[in-house]
Motif scaffolding. Sequence first.
Motif, PDB file in Angstrom:
ATOM      1  N   HIS A 281       1.595   4.540   1.779  1.00 37.62           N
ATOM      2  CA  HIS A 281       1.278   5.108   3.237  1.00 37.62           C
ATOM      3  C   HIS A 281       1.634   6.680   3.254  1.00 37.62           C
ATOM      4  O   HIS A 281       2.849   6.867   2.822  1.00 37.62           O
ATOM      5  CB  HIS A 281       2.601   4.516   4.234  1.00 37.62           C
TER       6      HIS A 281
ATOM      7  N   HIS B 270      -3.775   5.097   4.222  1.00 38.13           N
ATOM      8  CA  HIS B 270      -3.234   4.042   3.272  1.00 38.13           C
ATOM      9  C   HIS B 270      -4.314   3.944   1.945  1.00 38.13           C
ATOM     10  O   HIS B 270      -5.319   3.951   1.938  1.00 38.13           O
ATOM     11  CB  HIS B 270      -3.123   2.907   4.063  1.00 38.13           C
TER      12      HIS B 270
ATOM     13  N   ALA C 125       0.949  -1.205   0.058  1.00 37.79           N
ATOM     14  CA  ALA C 125       0.096  -0.214   0.062  1.00 37.79           C
ATOM     15  C   ALA C 125       0.663   1.179   0.047  1.00 37.79           C
ATOM     16  O   ALA C 125       2.188   1.088   0.282  1.00 37.79           O
ATOM     17  CB  ALA C 125      -0.800   0.028   1.246  1.00 37.79           C
TER      18      ALA C 125
END
Length: 327
Positions: free
Chosen positions: A67, A215, A65
Amino acid sequence: MIPFLYVKPSKAQAAIDTVAKDQTAMFIAGGTNLIDLMKRSVMNPEKLVDINKLPLRKIEKEDGATHIGALALNSTVAEDKLILERHPLLAQALNAGASAQLRNMATVGGNLMQRVRCPYFYDTAMPCNKREPGTGCSALEGYNRMHAIFGHSDKCIAVNPSDMNVALVALDATVLVSGPKGDRKISFADFHRLPGDTPHIDTNLQKGELITAVHITENPYTKNVHYLKVRDRNSYAFALVSAAVGLELNGNTIKSARLAMGGVAHKPWHLTEAEQFLAGKPATEATFKQAAELAMRGAKAFEHNKFKLELGPNTLVQALKNAAGAV
Ligand SMILES: Cc1cc2nc3c(=O)[nH]c(=O)nc-3n(C[C@H](O)[C@H](O)[C@H](O)COP(=O)(O)OP(=O)(O)OC[C@H]3O[C@@H](n4cnc5c(N)ncnc54)[C@H](O)[C@@H]3O)c2cc1C
Ligand code: SF4
């Protein structure tokens, strides 16, 4: 403006504990919204907990993902290489917000939490259920040009003013928070609330909970994306209507779509039905118009914002055309 105490802790737990224990304490990040509200006595925190010493600025890949730290500045995020590569829709939405100077101060967490721009909310002489529950909603019968056409209640018809939030709900982002009871994740669609009978509560964040990051999972919406914002001026103005569009195309066929609208509801308005409709359809203007018609079902306007019933679908169709390229 009333006097207030100011603290600047270097540990997240200290910041959380202070705000959780003290009803009059609030976090402050860039201050671009909260200080305005304090100057006008709309919000009167007696203690400000400045979170700028906390290590919450990173933008990086984490387990696939992206961040984005809650203290990353709007301008930093919009210019970040990783964001431009993986989530250009978010960069476009951020660049459409406010002005360059404001984007250099405003943080991701603050943008998520910014309050409504209804003029009656800022005018302490006027009734406003959001500012003072139970006093009434001046916008219902008053000047309601900027107000909602979806999800409103007879207690409040204000809209969420953020551009960033529209892109983040379309991209199915997740909000990471830390609070007195530990850490949790909130899906973006569940973060902001509709007004219902409690318009004074904007979000599902609990007292003392600190947003630490957002995220965004890896997704195919890297090329055919468009954020279109229609506003009274080309800069430094909130959206009348905006549309965030991400398309996954296979030739001229839409494999999947992500759609959301801004300036139309108390929360960023995720157009899930229209997304489902578009999957497997040809990327043509006719399809886009059908999707927009679907997206507008249930819209209800007031005295001065009837134009949004037409501007809404037109904005969405144009954003879809722009995202799809030459259609
Ligand atoms: C003239 C003007 C024009 C603007 N135009 C636009 C526009 O077109 N589009 C747009 O999207 N925005 C616009 N904005 C709004 C701007 O984007 C917000 O003011 C900004 O994003 C708020 O971020 P901040 O860090 O300054 O928040 P602050 O003012 O510091 O805080 C705002 C709220 O967030 C809370 N908060 C902050 N960080 C956290 C955290 N980590 N966890 C929990 N709570 C937190 C604070 O307690 C406060 O309630 C405009 C603002 C102004 C003044
Ligand atoms: S629309 Fe909401 S913010 Fe505006 S006056 Fe009504 S209650 Fe207050």
